[in-house]
Design a protein around this motif. Structure first.
Motif, PDB file in Angstrom:
ATOM      1  N   ILE A  66       0.854  -1.194   0.000  1.00 56.16           N
ATOM      2  CA  ILE A  66       0.000   0.000   0.000  1.00 56.16           C
ATOM      3  C   ILE A  66       0.884   1.235   0.000  1.00 56.16           C
ATOM      4  O   ILE A  66       1.878   1.313   0.737  1.00 56.16           O
ATOM      5  N   LEU A  67       0.525   2.214  -0.822  1.00 58.24           N
ATOM      6  CA  LEU A  67       1.246   3.487  -0.880  1.00 58.24           C
ATOM      7  C   LEU A  67       0.330   4.636  -0.477  1.00 58.24           C
ATOM      8  O   LEU A  67      -0.852   4.648  -0.802  1.00 58.24           O
ATOM      9  N   PHE A  68       0.917   5.612   0.226  1.00 60.34           N
ATOM     10  CA  PHE A  68       0.236   6.862   0.563  1.00 60.34           C
ATOM     11  C   PHE A  68       1.316   7.908   0.759  1.00 60.34           C
ATOM     12  O   PHE A  68       2.506   7.653   0.539  1.00 60.34           O
ATOM     13  N   SER A  69       0.947   9.123   1.163  1.00 57.17           N
ATOM     14  CA  SER A  69       1.925  10.185   1.432  1.00 57.17           C
ATOM     15  C   SER A  69       2.905  10.366   0.279  1.00 57.17           C
ATOM     16  O   SER A  69       4.116  10.369   0.452  1.00 57.17           O
ATOM     17  N   LEU A  70       2.375  10.566  -0.930  1.00 48.49           N
ATOM     18  CA  LEU A  70       3.228  10.692  -2.114  1.00 48.49           C
ATOM     19  C   LEU A  70       3.340  12.122  -2.633  1.00 48.49           C
ATOM     20  O   LEU A  70       3.822  12.337  -3.718  1.00 48.49           O
ATOM     21  N   LEU A  71       2.895  13.095  -1.847  1.00 44.31           N
ATOM     22  CA  LEU A  71       2.897  14.476  -2.339  1.00 44.31           C
ATOM     23  C   LEU A  71       4.296  14.963  -2.693  1.00 44.31           C
ATOM     24  O   LEU A  71       4.472  15.733  -3.624  1.00 44.31           O
ATOM     25  N   ASP A  72       5.308  14.499  -1.924  1.00 45.98           N
ATOM     26  CA  ASP A  72       6.681  14.918  -2.208  1.00 45.98           C
ATOM     27  C   ASP A  72       7.400  13.928  -3.114  1.00 45.98           C
ATOM     28  O   ASP A  72       8.585  14.020  -3.336  1.00 45.98           O
ATOM     29  N   LYS A  73       6.678  12.948  -3.644  1.00 43.55           N
ATOM     30  CA  LYS A  73       7.286  11.937  -4.512  1.00 43.55           C
ATOM     31  C   LYS A  73       6.474  11.797  -5.800  1.00 43.55           C
ATOM     32  O   LYS A  73       6.251  10.706  -6.293  1.00 43.55           O
ATOM     33  N   ASP A  74       6.018  12.929  -6.353  1.00 41.92           N
ATOM     34  CA  ASP A  74       5.105  12.848  -7.495  1.00 41.92           C
ATOM     35  C   ASP A  74       5.798  12.449  -8.786  1.00 41.92           C
ATOM     36  O   ASP A  74       5.178  12.352  -9.828  1.00 41.92           O
ATOM     37  N   GLN A  75       7.108  12.177  -8.702  1.00 35.58           N
ATOM     38  CA  GLN A  75       7.798  11.701  -9.897  1.00 35.58           C
ATOM     39  C   GLN A  75       7.654  10.192 -10.076  1.00 35.58           C
ATOM     40  O   GLN A  75       8.110   9.635 -11.075  1.00 35.58           O
ATOM     41  N   VAL A  76       7.041   9.497  -9.111  1.00 34.34           N
ATOM     42  CA  VAL A  76       6.850   8.056  -9.246  1.00 34.34           C
ATOM     43  C   VAL A  76       5.850   7.772 -10.359  1.00 34.34           C
ATOM     44  O   VAL A  76       4.780   8.374 -10.421  1.00 34.34           O
ATOM     45  N   GLU A  77       6.203   6.862 -11.242  1.00 32.90           N
ATOM     46  CA  GLU A  77       5.300   6.471 -12.322  1.00 32.90           C
ATOM     47  C   GLU A  77       4.700   5.101 -12.012  1.00 32.90           C
ATOM     48  O   GLU A  77       5.375   4.211 -11.512  1.00 32.90           O
ATOM     49  N   PHE A  78       3.412   4.949 -12.320  1.00 32.97           N
ATOM     50  CA  PHE A  78       2.708   3.703 -12.053  1.00 32.97           C
ATOM     51  C   PHE A  78       2.105   3.153 -13.342  1.00 32.97           C
ATOM     52  O   PHE A  78       1.779   3.901 -14.248  1.00 32.97           O
ATOM     53  N   ASN A  79       1.944   1.831 -13.374  1.00 32.20           N
ATOM     54  CA  ASN A  79       1.452   1.152 -14.565  1.00 32.20           C
ATOM     55  C   ASN A  79       0.103   0.493 -14.297  1.00 32.20           C
ATOM     56  O   ASN A  79      -0.186   0.076 -13.183  1.00 32.20           O
ATOM     57  N   ASN A  80      -0.715   0.395 -15.360  1.00 27.78           N
ATOM     58  CA  ASN A  80      -1.948  -0.407 -15.336  1.00 27.78           C
ATOM     59  C   ASN A  80      -2.813  -0.092 -14.120  1.00 27.78           C
ATOM     60  O   ASN A  80      -2.904  -0.873 -13.172  1.00 27.78           O
ATOM     61  N   VAL A  81      -3.470   1.039 -14.143  1.00 30.06           N
ATOM     62  CA  VAL A  81      -4.161   1.559 -12.970  1.00 30.06           C
ATOM     63  C   VAL A  81      -5.673   1.383 -13.087  1.00 30.06           C
ATOM     64  O   VAL A  81      -6.262   1.580 -14.143  1.00 30.06           O
ATOM     65  N   GLU A  82      -6.298   0.993 -11.951  1.00 30.24           N
ATOM     66  CA  GLU A  82      -7.758   0.935 -11.871  1.00 30.24           C
ATOM     67  C   GLU A  82      -8.214   1.467 -10.523  1.00 30.24           C
ATOM     68  O   GLU A  82      -7.468   1.430  -9.544  1.00 30.24           O
ATOM     69  N   LYS A  83      -9.453   1.924 -10.459  1.00 29.70           N
ATOM     70  CA  LYS A  83      -9.994   2.499  -9.238  1.00 29.70           C
ATOM     71  C   LYS A  83     -10.629   1.409  -8.381  1.00 29.70           C
ATOM     72  O   LYS A  83     -11.309   0.517  -8.881  1.00 29.70           O
ATOM     73  N   ILE A  84     -10.406   1.496  -7.029  1.00 23.35           N
ATOM     74  CA  ILE A  84     -10.930   0.489  -6.117  1.00 23.35           C
ATOM     75  C   ILE A  84     -11.380   1.153  -4.814  1.00 23.35           C
ATOM     76  O   ILE A  84     -11.188   2.352  -4.614  1.00 23.35           O
ATOM     77  N   LYS A  85     -11.956   0.342  -3.906  1.00 25.18           N
ATOM     78  CA  LYS A  85     -12.255   0.781  -2.545  1.00 25.18           C
ATOM     79  C   LYS A  85     -11.533  -0.144  -1.576  1.00 25.18           C
ATOM     80  O   LYS A  85     -11.441  -1.343  -1.788  1.00 25.18           O
TER      81      LYS A  85
END
Length: 436
Positions: A66-85
């Motif tokens: 699980i990832l959170f607190s990424l405001l200072d790491k917005d250069q991270v790139e992610f692949n194959n994204v979908e929305k969940i709960k």
């Protein structure tokens, strides 16, 4: 894609479900050592995500990464994204998140996962950094532990990953007491015993590295169970779905295999904090790091086994924060530091010794909660007071770990605090007092 672009792109793509892959151990050696930071009984490890170094809490009580607190790491790139709960311990039911697959996770150059699934929490209020005093970007669970036997050395602060059936792991195992664990929903459980008075009760507990307490028990899962006296209401921690409240008390004894602890402190989360979580059959609570840190610990998911050997922390008394204060790190401020120099360091000087000032970033600490009827509440300290000094030492010279250690150090200890409340600077003092 960058994190700030994910939500927009979700409007146009339908993403399938992806499975979890495995870490690869690519080395001629039988073992790999991974250093960690140990703060508030929790383990933090630097891990690269798609080439960017982040900090993760290691947690056997969590199934996914699980990832959170990424405001200072917005250069991270992610692949194959979908929305969940997502759902977890706490009072709220669901939080929104994203699922991303086929990400490269690197712990060391020889221990990595080339196709890792990550869950990203969008709620900015989910932030454990303020509670530990260092930037923390996420939590890594089952995916980290599932493929290889691992030794956790709580004294020297490193994890050793072993190849299966290697000579190194076989030699180490001979010195440890071994116990079976049960893996359910990709989480480890163990059979233990505890006593309120003189009678032991059997208890199936989650082995939870991400819980800094000794033991959690769910009162509504224990038949004919009376809450120990004395006890008190307290904030127990922050779950994925909100704050967790409950009671704290002492057990007479707690048994992990042949190892028996006297008077450990136990937390009883309230029913609101657990009502939205589906518990596995017969689970009545968790065993946390306040117990686990007293051992060098082997975890072997493939063979459904843990092995333990007591370390120098074994007999350390069980204490808790007797002040009634919850303190968080809320940011940094520039502080001038006086630096001494010699005449030889300057081209022109009329004195043999002088000073100059440099400005450095130092932490800001704030009181985030004050427990009712606690020593801190009785002396007048309030939520949102900014701490200026503790026992005449400027707060920014202390780590959050050092502050927390002081507040649970010993009954009768005098604590003096200067705080800033609005534009006022106020002084308070109280004595640490144990309720239990």
């Amino acid at each position: 894609m960058k994190i700030q672009k994910i939500i927009f792109l979700l409007l146009f793509f339908s993403i399938g479900v992806f499975g979890q892959s495995s870490f690869q151990f690519i080395s001629d050696k039988d073992k790999i050592k991974i250093p960690f930071q140990f703060i508030n009984n929790l383990i933090f490890v630097p891990i690269q995500v798609n080439g960017v170094e982040l900090t993760f809490l290691l947690d056997t009580g969590v199934e996914e990464t699980i990832l959170f607190s990424l405001l200072d790491k917005d250069q991270v790139e992610f692949n194959n994204v979908e929305k969940i709960k997502l759902k977890g311990l706490g009072n709220a039911e669901f939080i929104e998140g994203l699922k991303s697959s086929k990400n490269k996770i690197v712990v060391t150059p020889t221990f990595f996962d080339p196709s890792h699934t990550i869950y990203i929490i969008l709620n900015e209020d989910i932030n454990i950094s303020s509670g530990v005093g260092i930037p923390v970007n996420g939590i890594m669970g089952y995916g980290f532990f599932k493929d290889y036997p691992m030794e956790i050395d709580y004294v020297n602060h490193y994890i050793t990953v072993y190849k299966h059936k290697s000579k190194a792991v076989i030699k180490k195992y001979k010195k440890f007491k071994k116990y079976p664990i049960i893996l359910e929903n990709n989480k480890p459980y163990i059979e233990t015993k505890f006593a309120i008075d003189t009678t032991f009760i059997e208890a199936k507990l989650l082995i939870d590295l991400g819980n800094s307490d000794a033991v959690w028990l769910f009162q509504n899962k224990l038949k004919s169970f009376e809450l120990p006296e004395p006890n008190f209401s307290d904030f127990l921690g922050q779950g994925f779905s909100g704050p967790i409240f409950g009671k704290r008390a002492k057990l007479a004894k707690f048994s992990l295999g042949e190892f028996v602890f006297e008077n450990p402190i136990v937390a009883f989360p309230d029913s609101l904090s657990t009502q939205s979580v589906k518990l596995v059959k017969n689970r009545v609570g968790s065993i946390g790091a306040e117990i686990l840190k007293r051992f060098t610990l082997f975890i072997d998911y493939r063979n459904s086994e843990i092995a333990i050997r007591k370390n120098r922390n074994f007999s350390v008394p069980f204490n808790y924060n007797m002040s009634g204060l919850e303190i968080h790190h809320i940011g940094l401020k520039w502080i001038p530091e006086k630096i001494q120099f010699n005449k030889s360091q300057l081209i022109q000087s009329t004195e043999s010794v002088g000073f100059y000032y440099k400005f450095v970033l130092k932490p800001i600490y704030v009181i985030s909660n004050v427990r009712e009827d606690s020593p801190a509440a009785e002396c007048g300290l309030k939520k949102e007071d900014i701490i200026v000094s503790i026992n005449k030492k400027e707060a920014h010279l202390l780590s959050l770990q050092e502050i927390n250690n002081l507040l649970k150090s010993e009954e009768g200890k005098l604590i003096k605090m200067e705080v800033q409340r609005g534009s006022q600077f106020l002084n308070f003092s109280f004595v640490l007092k144990s309720i239990l």
